[in-house]
Design a protein around this motif. Structure first.
Motif, PDB file in Angstrom:
ATOM      1  N   ILE A  94       1.370  -6.028   6.665  1.00 62.07           N
ATOM      2  CA  ILE A  94       0.899  -5.296   5.488  1.00 62.07           C
ATOM      3  C   ILE A  94       2.074  -4.549   4.866  1.00 62.07           C
ATOM      4  O   ILE A  94       2.746  -3.762   5.531  1.00 62.07           O
ATOM      5  CB  ILE A  94      -0.232  -4.320   5.870  1.00 62.07           C
ATOM      6  N   ASP A  95       2.324  -4.792   3.605  1.00 61.40           N
ATOM      7  CA  ASP A  95       3.490  -4.241   2.923  1.00 61.40           C
ATOM      8  C   ASP A  95       3.235  -2.801   2.488  1.00 61.40           C
ATOM      9  O   ASP A  95       2.317  -2.534   1.718  1.00 61.40           O
ATOM     10  CB  ASP A  95       3.813  -5.108   1.707  1.00 61.40           C
ATOM     11  N   VAL A  96       4.038  -1.880   2.989  1.00 54.73           N
ATOM     12  CA  VAL A  96       3.962  -0.476   2.578  1.00 54.73           C
ATOM     13  C   VAL A  96       5.041  -0.251   1.527  1.00 54.73           C
ATOM     14  O   VAL A  96       6.235  -0.290   1.819  1.00 54.73           O
ATOM     15  CB  VAL A  96       4.166   0.476   3.775  1.00 54.73           C
ATOM     16  N   VAL A  97       4.626  -0.024   0.292  1.00 54.20           N
ATOM     17  CA  VAL A  97       5.580   0.058  -0.822  1.00 54.20           C
ATOM     18  C   VAL A  97       5.983   1.486  -1.154  1.00 54.20           C
ATOM     19  O   VAL A  97       6.922   1.708  -1.917  1.00 54.20           O
ATOM     20  CB  VAL A  97       5.002  -0.610  -2.083  1.00 54.20           C
TER      21      VAL A  97
ATOM     22  N   PRO B 266      -0.140  -0.207  -5.929  1.00 50.64           N
ATOM     23  CA  PRO B 266      -0.574  -0.884  -4.699  1.00 50.64           C
ATOM     24  C   PRO B 266      -2.056  -1.245  -4.763  1.00 50.64           C
ATOM     25  O   PRO B 266      -2.796  -0.761  -5.623  1.00 50.64           O
ATOM     26  CB  PRO B 266      -0.328   0.184  -3.628  1.00 50.64           C
ATOM     27  N   ASP B 267      -2.475  -2.088  -3.841  1.00 46.83           N
ATOM     28  CA  ASP B 267      -3.890  -2.442  -3.743  1.00 46.83           C
ATOM     29  C   ASP B 267      -4.682  -1.374  -3.001  1.00 46.83           C
ATOM     30  O   ASP B 267      -5.883  -1.198  -3.236  1.00 46.83           O
ATOM     31  CB  ASP B 267      -4.057  -3.779  -3.003  1.00 46.83           C
TER      32      ASP B 267
ATOM     33  N   MET C 130       0.830  -1.188   0.000  1.00 46.58           N
ATOM     34  CA  MET C 130       0.000   0.000   0.000  1.00 46.58           C
ATOM     35  C   MET C 130       0.869   1.243   0.000  1.00 46.58           C
ATOM     36  O   MET C 130       2.076   1.179   0.268  1.00 46.58           O
ATOM     37  CB  MET C 130      -0.948  -0.004   1.191  1.00 46.58           C
ATOM     38  N   VAL C 131       0.249   2.383  -0.280  1.00 44.52           N
ATOM     39  CA  VAL C 131       0.928   3.680  -0.266  1.00 44.52           C
ATOM     40  C   VAL C 131       0.282   4.547   0.810  1.00 44.52           C
ATOM     41  O   VAL C 131      -0.943   4.553   0.957  1.00 44.52           O
ATOM     42  CB  VAL C 131       0.825   4.375  -1.639  1.00 44.52           C
TER      43      VAL C 131
END
Length: 246
Positions: free
Chosen positions: A23-26, A44-45, A1-2
């Motif tokens: 939760i991956d923060v990109v 991101p989703d 996510m952003v």
């Protein structure tokens, strides 16, 4: 996510909370323009956007993201739930909003919820926003959150493809009914109700239930002050189906 917020401490705190919960923060951004660029770069989703940011505010960023990266779900951050910017963001296609004092557990749960395609808002909360800011069926908000004039007949055209049964279902969704409550009210199976709701979304170009509530008000199917699912004016039921209202 952003994550997009003009305060670095807020971004850092949210990133730590979400990362700790798997939760991956990109990407991160300090203004709306950077947020749009980060979403287009990382795809991101979910994008978490502060409503009030410099250069390009969160509302305009949400509009651009929804238009250019429709697979990305947008969640707005705000300090006050009954905010005209929140209403404008929902109308533009955001999947919900979070208050900045959200708990760590709620933040992670909310991100996971919208990632599944559900709206974060219960229909009852959406209804409160709509009744406050959509009385008299104003048009879509402008970049500064003000309502613009809607062209005559523009709202009505959104209903033309719907069958009488689908209009009936949309009316009840606008009043805050969950799928289970709709099934009980219309004497249908819940799976049939879900099919009707899905067809309404597809025909009207809606992303989720929050936009369906707004459409019901703006097209005159529901008027402010009408009884909700609880049968009490202004106090719609939230339904048994959880935050997304079924």
């Amino acid at each position: 996510m952003v994550i997009a917020d003009d305060q670095e401490l807020v971004r850092t705190g949210f990133r730590m909370i979400l990362t700790a919960r798997g939760i991956d923060v990109v990407g991160e951004a300090s203004d709306g323009a950077e947020a749009v660029a980060a979403v287009l770069r990382h795809r991101p989703d979910v994008a978490l956007l502060d409503i009030r940011m410099p250069v390009t505010d969160g509302l305009e960023a949400a509009r651009r993201i929804i238009a250019q990266a429709p697979q990305c779900r947008v969640v707005m951050l705000t300090t006050f739930d009954l905010d005209h910017y929140v209403y404008a963001a929902l109308e533009a296609g955001a999947s919900g909003f979070l208050l900045k004092d959200v708990t760590s557990a709620h933040l992670a749960a909310a991100v996971r919820l919208v990632d599944t395609g559900d709206a974060l808002l219960a229909p009852s909360i959406t209804r409160r926003l709509v009744e406050r800011f959509a009385s008299g069926a104003p048009g879509p908000a402008t970049g500064d959150g003000r309502a613009a004039d809607r062209r005559p007949g523009q709202a009505d055209r959104s209903l033309e493809p719907l069958t009488p049964r689908e209009r009936e279902v949309l009316t009840l969704v606008g009043r805050g009914y969950s799928n289970a409550e709709l099934a009980d009210r219309l004497t249908l199976s819940e799976s049939t109700v879900k099919t009707h709701v899905a067809r309404i979304f597809a025909k009207s170009g809606l992303r989720d239930r929050a936009q369906a509530v707004i459409l019901a008000y703006e097209t005159g199917l529901v008027s402010p002050g009408e009884p909700g699912a609880s049968g009490v004016p202004g106090v719609p039921g939230t339904g048994p189906a959880g935050p997304a209202g079924g």
